[in-house]
Design a protein around this motif. Sequence first.
Motif, PDB file in Angstrom:
ATOM      1  N   GLN A 108     -15.157 -97.982 190.662  1.00  0.00           N
ATOM      2  CA  GLN A 108     -16.544 -97.553 190.802  1.00  0.00           C
ATOM      3  C   GLN A 108     -17.110 -96.933 189.527  1.00  0.00           C
ATOM      4  OE1 GLN A 108     -18.131 -98.036 193.785  1.00  0.00           O
ATOM      5  NE2 GLN A 108     -16.258 -98.923 194.639  1.00  0.00           N
ATOM      6  N   VAL A 109     -16.256 -96.709 188.513  1.00  0.00           N
ATOM      7  CA  VAL A 109     -16.679 -95.996 187.307  1.00  0.00           C
ATOM      8  C   VAL A 109     -16.673 -96.946 186.115  1.00  0.00           C
ATOM      9  CG1 VAL A 109     -16.151 -94.084 185.749  1.00  0.00           C
ATOM     10  CG2 VAL A 109     -15.780 -93.825 188.210  1.00  0.00           C
ATOM     11  N   ASP A 110     -17.768 -96.945 185.364  1.00  0.00           N
ATOM     12  CA  ASP A 110     -17.872 -97.805 184.186  1.00  0.00           C
ATOM     13  C   ASP A 110     -17.002 -97.285 183.056  1.00  0.00           C
ATOM     14  OD1 ASP A 110     -19.692 -99.456 185.450  1.00  0.00           O
ATOM     15  OD2 ASP A 110     -21.444 -98.363 184.697  1.00  0.00           O
ATOM     16  N   SER A 111     -16.421 -98.220 182.304  1.00  0.00           N
ATOM     17  CA  SER A 111     -15.628 -97.850 181.136  1.00  0.00           C
ATOM     18  C   SER A 111     -16.546 -97.262 180.071  1.00  0.00           C
ATOM     19  CB  SER A 111     -14.897 -99.078 180.586  1.00  0.00           C
ATOM     20  OG  SER A 111     -14.359 -98.807 179.309  1.00  0.00           O
ATOM     21  N   PRO A 112     -16.143 -96.171 179.409  1.00  0.00           N
ATOM     22  CA  PRO A 112     -17.007 -95.574 178.383  1.00  0.00           C
ATOM     23  C   PRO A 112     -17.016 -96.340 177.066  1.00  0.00           C
ATOM     24  CG  PRO A 112     -14.962 -94.332 178.550  1.00  0.00           C
ATOM     25  CD  PRO A 112     -14.928 -95.367 179.650  1.00  0.00           C
ATOM     26  N   ASN A 113     -16.055 -97.250 176.867  1.00  0.00           N
ATOM     27  CA  ASN A 113     -15.993 -97.953 175.578  1.00  0.00           C
ATOM     28  C   ASN A 113     -15.833 -99.463 175.705  1.00  0.00           C
ATOM     29  OD1 ASN A 113     -13.423 -97.846 176.549  1.00  0.00           O
ATOM     30  ND2 ASN A 113     -12.519 -96.783 174.789  1.00  0.00           N
ATOM     31  N   THR A 150     -15.550-102.027 184.434  1.00  0.00           N
ATOM     32  CA  THR A 150     -15.181-100.765 185.064  1.00  0.00           C
ATOM     33  C   THR A 150     -13.884-100.270 184.430  1.00  0.00           C
ATOM     34  OG1 THR A 150     -13.851-101.822 186.786  1.00  0.00           O
ATOM     35  CG2 THR A 150     -16.206-101.494 187.256  1.00  0.00           C
ATOM     36  N   LEU A 151     -13.544 -99.027 184.707  1.00  0.00           N
ATOM     37  CA  LEU A 151     -12.281 -98.497 184.187  1.00  0.00           C
ATOM     38  C   LEU A 151     -11.101 -99.319 184.710  1.00  0.00           C
ATOM     39  CD1 LEU A 151     -12.607 -94.598 184.276  1.00  0.00           C
ATOM     40  CD2 LEU A 151     -12.117 -96.034 182.291  1.00  0.00           C
ATOM     41  N   ASP A 157      -9.948 -91.945 173.569  1.00  0.00           N
ATOM     42  CA  ASP A 157     -10.758 -92.831 174.418  1.00  0.00           C
ATOM     43  C   ASP A 157     -10.136 -94.214 174.612  1.00  0.00           C
ATOM     44  OD1 ASP A 157     -11.144 -93.829 171.869  1.00  0.00           O
ATOM     45  OD2 ASP A 157     -13.271 -94.252 172.160  1.00  0.00           O
ATOM     46  N   ASP A 158      -8.914 -94.423 174.110  1.00  0.00           N
ATOM     47  CA  ASP A 158      -8.305 -95.757 174.199  1.00  0.00           C
ATOM     48  C   ASP A 158      -7.576 -95.990 175.518  1.00  0.00           C
ATOM     49  OD1 ASP A 158      -9.112 -96.558 171.641  1.00  0.00           O
ATOM     50  OD2 ASP A 158      -7.451 -95.469 170.728  1.00  0.00           O
ATOM     51  N   LYS A 159      -6.820 -94.998 175.971  1.00  0.00           N
ATOM     52  CA  LYS A 159      -5.995 -95.137 177.168  1.00  0.00           C
ATOM     53  C   LYS A 159      -6.439 -94.133 178.221  1.00  0.00           C
ATOM     54  CE  LYS A 159      -2.678 -98.068 175.687  1.00  0.00           C
ATOM     55  NZ  LYS A 159      -2.240 -99.290 176.389  1.00  0.00           N
ATOM     56  N   PHE A 160      -6.306 -94.540 179.481  1.00  0.00           N
ATOM     57  CA  PHE A 160      -6.596 -93.616 180.580  1.00  0.00           C
ATOM     58  C   PHE A 160      -5.321 -93.394 181.378  1.00  0.00           C
ATOM     59  CE2 PHE A 160      -7.555 -92.975 185.089  1.00  0.00           C
ATOM     60  CZ  PHE A 160      -8.264 -91.786 185.010  1.00  0.00           C
ATOM     61  N   HIS A 161      -4.966 -92.122 181.603  1.00  0.00           N
ATOM     62  CA  HIS A 161      -3.786 -91.769 182.390  1.00  0.00           C
ATOM     63  C   HIS A 161      -4.195 -90.844 183.526  1.00  0.00           C
ATOM     64  CE1 HIS A 161      -0.934 -92.517 178.732  1.00  0.00           C
ATOM     65  NE2 HIS A 161      -1.262 -93.629 179.358  1.00  0.00           N
ATOM     66  N   ALA A 162      -3.531 -90.997 184.652  1.00  0.00           N
ATOM     67  CA  ALA A 162      -3.700 -90.086 185.786  1.00  0.00           C
ATOM     68  C   ALA A 162      -2.330 -89.544 186.142  1.00  0.00           C
ATOM     69  CB  ALA A 162      -4.324 -90.812 186.978  1.00  0.00           C
ATOM     70  N   VAL A 191     -12.709 -87.538 166.050  1.00  0.00           N
ATOM     71  CA  VAL A 191     -11.576 -88.320 166.564  1.00  0.00           C
ATOM     72  C   VAL A 191     -12.070 -89.418 167.499  1.00  0.00           C
ATOM     73  CG1 VAL A 191      -9.570 -88.221 168.095  1.00  0.00           C
ATOM     74  CG2 VAL A 191      -9.822 -86.525 166.286  1.00  0.00           C
ATOM     75  N   LEU A 192     -13.079 -89.103 168.314  1.00  0.00           N
ATOM     76  CA  LEU A 192     -13.618 -90.087 169.245  1.00  0.00           C
ATOM     77  C   LEU A 192     -14.727 -90.929 168.625  1.00  0.00           C
ATOM     78  CD1 LEU A 192     -12.131 -88.083 171.265  1.00  0.00           C
ATOM     79  CD2 LEU A 192     -13.760 -88.900 172.943  1.00  0.00           C
ATOM     80  N   GLN A 193     -15.016 -90.695 167.342  1.00  0.00           N
ATOM     81  CA  GLN A 193     -16.004 -91.470 166.583  1.00  0.00           C
ATOM     82  C   GLN A 193     -17.336 -91.551 167.329  1.00  0.00           C
ATOM     83  OE1 GLN A 193     -13.705 -95.101 165.894  1.00  0.00           O
ATOM     84  NE2 GLN A 193     -13.099 -94.328 163.874  1.00  0.00           N
ATOM     85  N   GLY A 194     -17.790 -90.389 167.804  1.00  0.00           N
ATOM     86  CA  GLY A 194     -19.101 -90.296 168.427  1.00  0.00           C
ATOM     87  C   GLY A 194     -19.145 -90.629 169.907  1.00  0.00           C
ATOM     88  N   ARG A 195     -17.997 -90.970 170.508  1.00  0.00           N
ATOM     89  CA  ARG A 195     -18.006 -91.376 171.919  1.00  0.00           C
ATOM     90  C   ARG A 195     -17.652 -90.228 172.875  1.00  0.00           C
ATOM     91  NH1 ARG A 195     -15.745 -96.087 169.554  1.00  0.00           N
ATOM     92  NH2 ARG A 195     -13.629 -95.406 170.012  1.00  0.00           N
ATOM     93  N   LEU A 196     -17.595 -89.004 172.377  1.00  0.00           N
ATOM     94  CA  LEU A 196     -17.247 -87.874 173.230  1.00  0.00           C
ATOM     95  C   LEU A 196     -18.169 -87.740 174.443  1.00  0.00           C
ATOM     96  CD1 LEU A 196     -15.742 -85.284 173.975  1.00  0.00           C
ATOM     97  CD2 LEU A 196     -17.105 -84.065 172.261  1.00  0.00           C
ATOM     98  N   PRO A 197     -19.497 -87.789 174.305  1.00  0.00           N
ATOM     99  CA  PRO A 197     -20.355 -87.653 175.498  1.00  0.00           C
ATOM    100  C   PRO A 197     -20.088 -88.725 176.548  1.00  0.00           C
ATOM    101  CG  PRO A 197     -21.649 -87.403 173.492  1.00  0.00           C
ATOM    102  CD  PRO A 197     -20.303 -87.892 173.066  1.00  0.00           C
ATOM    103  N   ALA A 198     -19.881 -89.967 176.107  1.00  0.00           N
ATOM    104  CA  ALA A 198     -19.660 -91.064 177.059  1.00  0.00           C
ATOM    105  C   ALA A 198     -18.333 -90.896 177.794  1.00  0.00           C
ATOM    106  CB  ALA A 198     -19.697 -92.404 176.330  1.00  0.00           C
TER     107      ALA A 198
END
Length: 774
Positions: free
Chosen positions: A508-513, A518-519, A487-492, A583-590
Amino acid sequence: MERLWGLFQRAQQLSPRSSQTVYQRVEGPRKGHLEEEEEDGEEGAETLAHFCPMELRGPEPLGSRPRQPNLIPWAAAGRRAAPYLVLTALLIFTGAFLLGYVAFRGSCQACGDSVLVVSEDVNYEPDLDFHQGRLYWSDLQAMFLQFLGEGRLEDTIRSWTTCGPTRTTWGCNSRIREAHPNTLHWVDEAGKVGEQLPLEDPDVYCPYSAIGNVTGELVYAHYGRPEDLQDLRARGVDPVGRLLLVRVGVISFAQKVTNAQDFGAQGVLIYPEPADFSQDPPKPSLSSQQAVYGHVHLGTGDPYTPGFPSFNQTQFPPVASSGLPSIPAQPISADIASRLLRKLKGPVAPQEWQGSLLGSPYHLGPGPRLRLVVNNHRTSTPINNIFGCIEGRSEPDHYVVIGAQRDAWGPGAAKSAVGTAILLELVRTFSSMVSNGFRPRRSLLFISWDGGDFGSVGSTEWLEGYLSVLHLKAVVYVSLDNAVLGDDKFHAKTSPLLTSLIESVLKQVDSPNHSGQTLYEQVVFTNPSWDAEVIRPLPMDSSAYSFTAFVGVPAVEFSFMEDDQAYPFLHTKEDTYENLHKVLQGRLPAVAQAVAQLAGQLLIRLSHDRLLPLDFGRYGDVVLRHIGNLNEFSGDLKARGLTLQWVYSARGDYIRAAEKLRQEIYSSEERDERLTRMYNVRIMRVEFYFLSQYVSPADSPFRHIFMGRGDHTLGALLDHLRLLRSNSSGTPGATSSTGFQESRFRRQLALLTWTLQGAANALSGDVWNIDNNF
C-alpha cells in the motif's frame, strides 16, 4: 519538549470519551423499574441510545379487563392455537437455517487461511461516518494520507536536530570524570609507561565499562564475534590476557566486550573502519579523528535495578546486572587505530578481515603492549517519558503502542530526530482524523522515550513497572528508532506474528526512490522471496527488543538502509541533519514520509480491524525451520540414548491448535462482539506464550525461547548440541565443563519443550479440552 507536550495533550483532548451503561431508578408512574441509558461522560451530552422500559404484569383482578366479545368455540380454539403454530414454524425455519449456515461455513477448507486478511472495503465500523458515508478501509487510508500530507516533516526533523545538547538526556549511567580522563599509553618491554596516544574526543566513552587500568599486548580481532575469536585462536593467536582491537558494526558494543571477556581478554578498543562505510565521493564520510559512542551493558534498562523498575527514586539493594562487563572498554578514532595496526606483527589477517587504513595488509598480532585507563564514574539522573493517548471505542483497554527515542549522543539526526519527527506528525495526523470522525476500536498510545542511548532505559523501566499487566493490555509495539539510515534497502526487524501484516502494508506504500512502484514491488524485484530480503530478527539494542523478549508483546522496528554499507555517523557528534541529507542525496523527506505512511497504515490496521491481524500460525513455521537445525544432531543424540521427539510433538500440537483457532474464527458469527473480543485476547497473547514460565524474570529477563537470552532458549540448546561434535572425550555422559553435558541438555530440552507445549495448550483454548496424556 514543549511541542511534544502540546501535541500529546491535544491527542488526549480529542480522544473519544468512553461511553458507559448506567441504570437509573425510574421515578413517577414507572417507579420501581430500572431504566438503562448511555452516557458519554460529558455533562449535558445527548444520550447515545434510548431503551423502552418493559414491564411484566401479573394476573389482573376479575372484572378489571374490558369486556371481550363472545367467540364461536372453534374460532376461539383456532385463535388460541395460531401463536403456537407461528412459533413452531419460526423455530423449524431458524433451526434449518442455522444448520445450513454452519455446515456451509465449516465446509470451506480453502478459505481457512483468509480469516486474518481484511479486504479493502469490507472492514468498517457501522457507526462511523466520513462525510455522508461509512468509514471503509479506503476512506481511512485516504483520510490518513490527506492529513499526513499537510504536515511539514522535513522542517520538524531539521528543527529537532538543531536543539543540540539541550535535549541530550542521561539516565542512570556511568560518565567520564573530567578531571581524570580516560587514557591510552604505550608500554615498553620493561613495563615502563611511555608515550600517551591522544584520544581526540575525550567526551566519547563507553557507558557501563569497568573502571581501572589494564596492560597487555594488542591483538586485532575483526568485529569481536565469537567466531572471530575462535578463528583468532585457531590461527595461533590467543586472546587471553591481551587487549583486543575490534571494529564498529555487525554486533553491539556490549556483545563485543562480553565476547572478549568470555575469551579471557583484558580490555577492548573499538574503532570505526572506513572500509565498512560508503566510499562514494559525493557522500560525506566520518572524520578520521572521530570515535563512535556506545554503551557496553549486555542488557536493557537501568543495570543497577535489574528486573525492577527504578521509579520515583525507588531504592533497591545495590545489585548489579549480570550483563555489566568486568573488563574496561574505550572507543578510539580511525587515526589512532591506524597507528596501532601498523605496530602489529604475527600472521596476516584473513582477506575478509582486511580494511583500508593501511597501505599494506592487516596483521593479527600480537603487537606492543598498551596501558588502558578508564575512569568512568557512576551517576544517577532523572529521565522523563512523555505519553499521549487516543482512547479506543470498543476495546479501550487494549493499546497499540508506537514510540521513538528522544535523546541522542550529539545532534542525533538519524538516531532520534527522524523518529521523533515522525512520531509528532503521526500524533498530529491521528488527532486530525479523530476530529473528522475516526474512532479507533483500540487505543493508540504514543510515547517519547528518554534514556535510549544508555540501553533503552526509558522504555525498559516502563516495561518493568507494568510487567504483570502489559501482556494483557499491549497489542503491538511499533518503534520509529533508526528509521532512516539510507534509502537503498528496507528492513523490518520484527516478531513473526507481524510478518503477514507487514507484507500487506508494503503493498500500500509507494517506494520513495522507485517511481511507480510500491515498496513491496521494489523488494520482490531484487529478491522474489520478499521476507528473506526484508525480515530480520529484533536486535538487543532496539527498544522493540524488550517488548518482545522481556514482556511478550510483538514488536517491529523499520529501517531504510544503504546498500551493504552502514550509516557512518550514527552515535557520533557528526550525526547532523546536513550529513544525513547528503548521505541520502536529498531524498530524506521522501524516505521519512514513506516510513510515516508505513507506520501509520500499520497503526490503522492494528487499531481498527475487528479481528487482530496477527498471524498466530507463523510460529509453526519458525519451529519447523529450527527443527531442521536440530535434526543435524539426531544421530549423535541417538547414540547417547537421547531423542528430540518431544520437541517434534509439541510443534505438531501448536500447528493443530493454530488451525483449530482459525476454524473456530471462520465458523463464528462475524458480528458477535463477545466472541470477537475473546478471539482477540487469545491472539494478542500468543507472543507471551513463548516466554518461559520456568525461569525467573529477575535472573533471566529475556525469557522468550526464540529471541531471548539464557539456557532456556532454542539458541542455547543448539550451541550446546554443537559441542557434541567438539567433545574431546567422545564418550556418552561426559561432564566436562567445556563439553557436552547430558544433564544440562536434558534440562534445556525440558524448558524448551514445555514452553512450546504450553503455547500450544494455551492457543488451543479450553483447559478441559486438550488431548494430552497424564
